[in-house]
Design an enzyme around this catalytic site. Sequence first.
Site, mmCIF file in Angstrom:
data_model
loop_
_atom_site.group_PDB
_atom_site.id
_atom_site.type_symbol
_atom_site.label_atom_id
_atom_site.label_comp_id
_atom_site.label_asym_id
_atom_site.label_seq_id
_atom_site.Cartn_x
_atom_site.Cartn_y
_atom_site.Cartn_z
ATOM 1 N N HIS A 26 -4.320 -4.470 0.236
ATOM 2 C CA HIS A 26 -4.040 -5.093 1.528
ATOM 3 C C HIS A 26 -4.518 -6.546 1.534
ATOM 4 O O HIS A 26 -5.436 -6.904 2.267
ATOM 5 C CB HIS A 26 -4.742 -4.331 2.650
ATOM 6 N N CYS B 55 0.827 -1.213 0.000
ATOM 7 C CA CYS B 55 0.000 0.000 0.000
ATOM 8 C C CYS B 55 0.862 1.263 0.000
ATOM 9 O O CYS B 55 1.580 1.511 -0.948
ATOM 10 C CB CYS B 55 -0.991 -0.043 1.166
ATOM 11 N N GLU C 207 -3.338 -8.941 2.951
ATOM 12 C CA GLU C 207 -3.122 -9.535 4.273
ATOM 13 C C GLU C 207 -4.260 -9.268 5.248
ATOM 14 O O GLU C 207 -4.328 -9.884 6.328
ATOM 15 C CB GLU C 207 -1.804 -9.005 4.882
#
Length: 302
Positions: A236, A143, A238
């Site tokens: 993102h 990001c 994750e």
Amino acid sequence: MPPIKINDNLPAKILLEEENIFLMDKDRADSQDIRPLKIAILNLMPLKEDTEVQLLRCLSNSALQLDVSLLKTKTYVGKNTSTAHLDKFYYHFEDIKDKKLDGLIITGAPVEQMDFEEVAYWDELVEIMDWADKNVTSTLHICWGAQAALYHKYGINKYPMEEKLSGIYNHNTLDRREPLVRGFDDTFLAPHSRYTTVYEEDINKNKELKLLATSDEAGVFLAIGRDGKDVFVTGHPEYDRMTLDYEYHRDMKKGLNPNIIKNYYVNDDPSTRPVLTWRAHSNLLYSNWLNYYVYQKTPYEL
């Protein structure tokens, strides 16, 4: 599940073990005749303990043994994570700068609406990125971390969007022959949460960069530089199931009147439990990075 060597007392360890993720303690790791991959995470996110869990979960989906260290900036100390936690589990860059690493992860940060040079720890981050060029086999940027590296290393600017990009977006895989997206479907889902963006045409103009996945709605998602020494993830992947939900309700409490997160809640109802639709490709992304850009390229003796 693979072994990840981390501090035995790290709170994230307990949470991940409850998910049946194999985290190796120091004694067992030291008894094995294997050189673990040395991975560091420069954690710039405000809720550092949440990010620890998320990234360690992603890194767990590999057959490789990992020795993970957590890094914090010295020039700025966030207020959302206890000083005791940071002092106990985190290192400063100066503690590791005389070493070499197999892999480095630089996370996102909630500073994207600021000019890069206005960020309190910008000079320190530049020093770390320059050091990584010579001392790290591959660095994965997430990001704002991706935007920062694209700007500093490749001269690519970020641009403000009319409104925050927040949701689960469909992406197109551009070249599945590239190892980073090996095994990906033609299309896949991934979360985004940001106010700024980089342009596809800027990346395509740079001969050192290769674009690997884009979204019609969210734009650039995956790119690599210098044959994978730099990996850029603008979203993102994750994120946990509830991370965007937390951000949405946080912004509501701040009176920011955020838009409903796209493609996330059942019937766009924020009171419902979001459906988890992106974890498989997230796990594949991290295992591909570790296998093809770290393990297969790093020297045995660091």
